[in-house]
Design an enzyme around this catalytic site. Structure first.
Site, mmCIF file in Angstrom:
data_model
loop_
_atom_site.group_PDB
_atom_site.id
_atom_site.type_symbol
_atom_site.label_atom_id
_atom_site.label_comp_id
_atom_site.label_asym_id
_atom_site.label_seq_id
_atom_site.Cartn_x
_atom_site.Cartn_y
_atom_site.Cartn_z
ATOM 1 N N LYS A 113 0.810 -1.222 0.000
ATOM 2 C CA LYS A 113 0.000 0.000 0.000
ATOM 3 C C LYS A 113 0.841 1.269 0.000
ATOM 4 C CE LYS A 113 -4.401 -1.767 1.270
ATOM 5 N NZ LYS A 113 -5.710 -1.577 1.791
ATOM 6 N N LYS A 194 -4.568 -10.231 -5.858
ATOM 7 C CA LYS A 194 -5.840 -10.567 -5.212
ATOM 8 C C LYS A 194 -6.946 -9.570 -5.565
ATOM 9 C CE LYS A 194 -6.152 -8.449 -0.652
ATOM 10 N NZ LYS A 194 -7.549 -8.091 -0.544
ATOM 11 N N LYS A 197 -11.363 -4.781 -2.728
ATOM 12 C CA LYS A 197 -12.560 -3.950 -2.874
ATOM 13 C C LYS A 197 -12.264 -2.502 -3.225
ATOM 14 C CE LYS A 197 -13.210 -3.830 2.080
ATOM 15 N NZ LYS A 197 -12.082 -2.982 2.430
HETATM 16 P P1 ATP Z 1 -8.964 -2.866 0.377
HETATM 17 O O1 ATP Z 1 -8.787 -3.061 -1.087
HETATM 18 O O2 ATP Z 1 -9.903 -1.754 0.736
HETATM 19 O O3 ATP Z 1 -7.686 -2.845 1.155
HETATM 20 P P2 ATP Z 1 -9.729 -5.632 0.744
HETATM 21 O O4 ATP Z 1 -10.679 -6.107 -0.314
HETATM 22 O O5 ATP Z 1 -8.323 -6.122 0.696
HETATM 23 O O6 ATP Z 1 -9.793 -4.090 0.902
HETATM 24 P P3 ATP Z 1 -10.068 -5.838 3.597
HETATM 25 O O7 ATP Z 1 -10.912 -4.820 4.292
HETATM 26 O O8 ATP Z 1 -8.584 -5.670 3.687
HETATM 27 O O9 ATP Z 1 -10.453 -6.020 2.075
HETATM 28 O O10 ATP Z 1 -10.445 -7.283 4.109
HETATM 29 C C1 ATP Z 1 -11.687 -7.667 4.611
HETATM 30 C C2 ATP Z 1 -11.710 -9.174 4.731
HETATM 31 O O11 ATP Z 1 -11.834 -9.767 3.437
HETATM 32 C C3 ATP Z 1 -10.427 -9.760 5.345
HETATM 33 O O12 ATP Z 1 -10.766 -10.861 6.153
HETATM 34 C C4 ATP Z 1 -9.655 -10.201 4.144
HETATM 35 O O13 ATP Z 1 -8.752 -11.238 4.436
HETATM 36 C C5 ATP Z 1 -10.768 -10.682 3.223
HETATM 37 N N1 ATP Z 1 -10.374 -10.589 1.822
HETATM 38 C C6 ATP Z 1 -9.979 -9.467 1.168
HETATM 39 N N2 ATP Z 1 -9.721 -9.725 -0.123
HETATM 40 C C7 ATP Z 1 -9.929 -11.066 -0.280
HETATM 41 C C8 ATP Z 1 -9.803 -11.951 -1.394
HETATM 42 N N3 ATP Z 1 -9.414 -11.505 -2.570
HETATM 43 N N4 ATP Z 1 -10.108 -13.240 -1.221
HETATM 44 C C9 ATP Z 1 -10.522 -13.693 -0.011
HETATM 45 N N5 ATP Z 1 -10.638 -12.919 1.081
HETATM 46 C C10 ATP Z 1 -10.355 -11.622 0.959
#
Ligand code: ATP
Ligand code: LTN
Length: 329
Positions: A113, A194, A197
């Site tokens: 990040k 990965k 969101k």
């Molecule tokens: P951002 O892009 O805003 O950092 P993110 O999609 O990585 O967000 P987080 O808020 O960091 O999401 O994570 C929320 C939950 O979703 C955590 O438990 C994380 O491990 C899970 N998670 C995030 N991305 C994935 C993915 N691609 N596959 C499975 N689990 C995920």
């Protein structure tokens, strides 16, 4: 006997996506029947990336409504906003004093990040200490998260062990709970990274609230290789990711899906997957529309949740303050 405790949280940035559902929310939903459960919208964590205040406020409420629409039941689980329980940052300060710079420097999420950023804020760096405080404050036994959070969870465990060693037994040592299937859903356009969101390219993700037409378009455009055999393998990351989404949503085995599509084209698998996703997200979107329009209900869920969470948090924090040598108020 006391029920074991689970705790997890998602930061309100971007749009909740199918990766978040399969990696986290799906397990929360199942585990809430067996454990005492606390699910947070970690709004303080979200401040580590740029936010428009009015959007953040709306998104926080939208996330609560999406948690409930995905099956998190406020009568069974505590749903709370992180900023409503001030003990999170208070415990973080104590943990900051136990955490080493080297430990935070090794965090891969921080490296990802902060890469290509001109100014990196301190919050992004100390983010994992706030996460440790979220977990340890509630004496969580189990933390259901996706695979990307494993390293953060190891730090939470190390800090708990270090505190207990220095001051005597205080914190439970939390265990990660990472699902076997769906723990790492990949981006639709770049299946080597990965699904996230807050990805600026929305074609990379399926958001829980995407319309049927958008879901169709995104899956049809999802990157696959140039081959034709429907086979789950490392050298077919795009196709394997689609099979992962498929099996995680239907609970089918990968081998059974491969068997079902022998001799069929990728487009057939994509067409079926579109239907599976649309059928799966339909009821969630419908429920969400009802909940988000009932602001009084959402306010009640949050006020109830923060009251219950604060009660638990106060207990741990006062113990911690006593152990580190602060004078009683
Ligand atoms: P951002 O892009 O805003 O950092 P993110 O999609 O990585 O967000 P987080 O808020 O960091 O999401 O994570 C929320 C939950 O979703 C955590 O438990 C994380 O491990 C899970 N998670 C995030 N991305 C994935 C993915 N691609 N596959 C499975 N689990 C995920
Ligand atoms: N860092 C987590 C979000 C998070 C979290 C938590 C997860 C903040 N506090 C406590 C589990 C438990 C992430 O998914 N990025």
């Amino acid at each position: 006997m006391n029920k074991k405790i689970i705790l997890s949280g998602i930061q309100p940035s971007g749009e909740l996506c199918i990766g978040n559902y399969l990696g986290a929310l799906k397990q929360w939903n199942i585990l809430q029947d067996k454990y005492e459960s606390i699910f947070l919208v970690v709004d303080m964590h979200a401040l580590t990336v740029d936010q428009v205040p009015s959007d953040l406020r709306q998104r926080c409420l939208s996330f609560v409504a999406q948690y409930i629409a995905c099956g998190i039941d406020p009568d069974k689980s505590i749903i709370a906003m992180q900023s409503h329980v001030h003990e999170h940052v208070e415990l973080m300060w104590v943990l900051n004093s136990l955490c080493y710079l080297g430990e935070l420097n090794r965090m891969t999420q921080f490296k990802d990040k902060s890469k290509d950023k001109k100014n990196v804020n301190v919050g992004l760096f100390t983010y994992p200490v706030l996460m440790a405080s979220d977990i340890l404050l509630y004496q969580a036994d189990l933390v259901p998260v996706g695979a990307d959070q494993k390293q953060h969870l190891e730090l939470s465990r190390d800090l708990a062990i270090r505190f207990n060693y220095k001051y005597s037994d205080t914190f439970k040592i939390p265990e990660p709970f990472i699902p076997e299937s769906g723990a790492r859903i990949m981006s639709l356009q770049d299946p080597l990274k990965k699904m996230s969101k807050s990805d600026s390219n929305l074609n990379n993700i399926i958001a829980l609230l995407d319309s049927n037409a958008i879901i169709k378009k995104k899956i049809n455009r999802a990157v696959t290789d140039s081959g034709s055999e429907i086979k789950y393998s490392e050298d077919k990351p795009g196709l394997s990711n689609l099979i992962d989404i498929y099996t995680s949503l239907t609970n089918e085995k990968i081998e059974d899906v491969e068997q079902k599509y022998i001799g069929k084209m990728y487009s057939v698998l994509k067409k079926d997957l579109i239907e599976i996703i649309i059928d799966f997200l339909g009821p969630i979107k419908e429920e969400y529309t009802k909940i988000i329009s009932d602001k009084a209900y959402l306010a009640e869920v949050l006020s109830d949740g923060s009251e219950k969470a604060s009660f638990k948090a106060r207990r741990t924090l006062s113990k911690v303050y006593r152990k580190v040598g602060f004078v009683k108020k």
